[in-house]
Design a protein around this motif. Structure first.
Motif, mmCIF file in Angstrom:
data_model
loop_
_atom_site.group_PDB
_atom_site.id
_atom_site.type_symbol
_atom_site.label_atom_id
_atom_site.label_comp_id
_atom_site.label_asym_id
_atom_site.label_seq_id
_atom_site.Cartn_x
_atom_site.Cartn_y
_atom_site.Cartn_z
ATOM 1 N N THR A 111 0.861 -1.167 0.000
ATOM 2 C CA THR A 111 0.000 0.000 0.000
ATOM 3 C C THR A 111 0.904 1.225 0.000
ATOM 4 O O THR A 111 1.796 1.332 0.828
ATOM 5 N N ILE A 112 0.689 2.109 -0.948
ATOM 6 C CA ILE A 112 1.508 3.307 -1.023
ATOM 7 C C ILE A 112 1.082 4.253 0.097
ATOM 8 O O ILE A 112 -0.074 4.626 0.214
ATOM 9 N N LYS A 113 2.049 4.597 0.923
ATOM 10 C CA LYS A 113 1.788 5.513 2.026
ATOM 11 C C LYS A 113 2.434 6.856 1.717
ATOM 12 O O LYS A 113 3.495 6.936 1.123
ATOM 13 N N SER A 114 1.791 7.904 2.151
ATOM 14 C CA SER A 114 2.269 9.250 1.900
ATOM 15 C C SER A 114 3.330 9.639 2.928
ATOM 16 O O SER A 114 3.122 9.513 4.139
ATOM 17 N N ARG A 115 4.450 10.101 2.421
ATOM 18 C CA ARG A 115 5.537 10.574 3.290
ATOM 19 C C ARG A 115 5.077 11.775 4.099
ATOM 20 O O ARG A 115 5.337 11.874 5.300
ATOM 21 N N SER A 131 11.813 15.496 5.744
ATOM 22 C CA SER A 131 13.035 16.022 5.142
ATOM 23 C C SER A 131 13.713 15.051 4.164
ATOM 24 O O SER A 131 14.641 15.448 3.471
ATOM 25 N N ILE A 132 13.260 13.800 4.082
ATOM 26 C CA ILE A 132 13.900 12.843 3.179
ATOM 27 C C ILE A 132 13.146 12.775 1.854
ATOM 28 O O ILE A 132 12.024 13.273 1.731
ATOM 29 N N THR A 133 13.755 12.126 0.880
ATOM 30 C CA THR A 133 13.117 11.980 -0.432
ATOM 31 C C THR A 133 12.092 10.847 -0.381
ATOM 32 O O THR A 133 12.099 10.015 0.537
ATOM 33 N N ASP A 134 11.226 10.807 -1.387
ATOM 34 C CA ASP A 134 10.220 9.754 -1.463
ATOM 35 C C ASP A 134 10.869 8.379 -1.575
ATOM 36 O O ASP A 134 10.372 7.404 -1.011
ATOM 37 N N GLU A 162 10.330 5.260 0.927
ATOM 38 C CA GLU A 162 9.893 3.925 0.493
ATOM 39 C C GLU A 162 10.814 2.849 1.056
ATOM 40 O O GLU A 162 10.341 1.799 1.501
ATOM 41 N N ASN A 163 12.121 3.085 1.017
ATOM 42 C CA ASN A 163 13.068 2.110 1.552
ATOM 43 C C ASN A 163 12.879 1.909 3.053
ATOM 44 O O ASN A 163 12.988 0.799 3.557
ATOM 45 N N GLY A 196 5.127 -5.352 8.886
ATOM 46 C CA GLY A 196 4.736 -6.191 10.020
ATOM 47 C C GLY A 196 4.623 -5.387 11.288
ATOM 48 O O GLY A 196 4.980 -4.214 11.355
ATOM 49 N N PRO A 197 4.111 -6.013 12.329
ATOM 50 C CA PRO A 197 3.843 -5.292 13.574
ATOM 51 C C PRO A 197 5.088 -4.738 14.272
ATOM 52 O O PRO A 197 5.022 -3.708 14.904
ATOM 53 N N PHE A 198 6.228 -5.432 14.152
ATOM 54 C CA PHE A 198 7.449 -4.983 14.812
ATOM 55 C C PHE A 198 8.593 -4.889 13.807
ATOM 56 O O PHE A 198 9.698 -5.364 14.054
ATOM 57 N N GLY A 199 8.345 -4.260 12.680
ATOM 58 C CA GLY A 199 9.389 -4.083 11.665
ATOM 59 C C GLY A 199 10.489 -3.165 12.157
ATOM 60 O O GLY A 199 10.372 -2.508 13.196
ATOM 61 N N THR A 200 11.578 -3.137 11.420
ATOM 62 C CA THR A 200 12.741 -2.344 11.787
ATOM 63 C C THR A 200 12.453 -0.850 11.654
ATOM 64 O O THR A 200 11.993 -0.392 10.621
ATOM 65 N N ILE A 201 12.717 -0.114 12.715
ATOM 66 C CA ILE A 201 12.505 1.335 12.712
ATOM 67 C C ILE A 201 13.843 2.014 12.461
ATOM 68 O O ILE A 201 14.822 1.732 13.140
ATOM 69 N N GLU A 202 13.871 2.904 11.484
ATOM 70 C CA GLU A 202 15.071 3.697 11.210
ATOM 71 C C GLU A 202 14.733 5.160 11.332
ATOM 72 O O GLU A 202 13.752 5.622 10.785
#
Length: 145
Positions: free
Chosen positions: A68-72, A123-126, A130-131, A138-144
Motif C-alpha cells: 500500500t503506497i503511504k504518503s511521506r 526532510s527525506i526523499t520519497d 519507500e526504503n 509487520g507489527p514490529f518491523g525495523t525502525i530507522e
C-alpha cells in the motif's frame, strides 16, 4: 503463469498459489526465488510442472499493488502531531510499535521519538521513505530514524 500466494507453512516448507487460471498449485520453499518469506496475498510469476509451481518470482507488473503506497507527508504530520500515541505506526501498518507507543506514552519517549521521526520523514526523499517503510513491514518491523 501469474497468481497469488494463498498460504505458506515454514514448518512444512510448503505452500499454495492460486493461479490466474483458477487452479491451485503447491510449491516448496526451494522454488521461492525472493529474499522475503512467502506471505499470503503476494502476487507472483511462476512456471507450472503438473500441479506444482516452480521458479517463483515476484510479479513485476504487480509490484506496486503488493504494497500500500503511504504518503511521506501524511506520515510526517501524523508523527509530529500524534507521535506520542504512535498513530504514524498504525498508519504504516506497524501496529506493534503503535501499541508500545501507547503503553509508554506517559514517559514522553514516544512523543520525542515522534517529533524526530516526523521531522525526518518530512526532510527525506520519497525513495528514501519507500526504503524505510519496506523495512517496517509487520507489527514490529525495523525502525530507522
Amino acid at each position: 503463469m501469474r497468481g497469488t500466494v494463498l498460504s505458506f507453512s515454514i514448518q512444512a516448507n510448503q505452500g499454495f498459489i492460486s493461479g490466474d487460471d483458477g487452479k491451485r498449485y503447491n510449491f516448496v520453499g526451494s522454488d521461492w526465488n525472493l529474499s522475503n518469506t512467502p506471505t499470503q496475498g503476494v502476487k507472483v510469476d511462476f512456471d507450472v510442472d503438473g500441479n506444482r509451481a516452480t521458479s517463483i518470482y515476484e510479479d513485476p507488473s504487480a509490484a506496486v499493488s503488493n504494497q500500500t503506497i503511504k504518503s511521506r507527508t501524511t506520515t510526517g504530520i501524523l508523527a509530529l502531531l500524534l507521535g506520542g500515541l504512535g498513530v504514524h505506526f498504525f498508519y504504516l501498518g506497524a501496529w506493534g510499535w503503535g501499541l508500545v507507543s501507547i503503553l509508554l506514552s506517559w514517559t514522553y519517549i514516544p512523543l520525542i521519538a515522534g517529533l524526530i521521526m516526523g521531522a525526518r520523514y518530512l526532510s527525506i526523499t520519497d525513495k528514501e521513505f519507500e526504503n524505510k517503510i519496506k523495512k517496517m513491514q509487520g507489527p514490529f518491523g525495523t525502525i530507522e530514524l
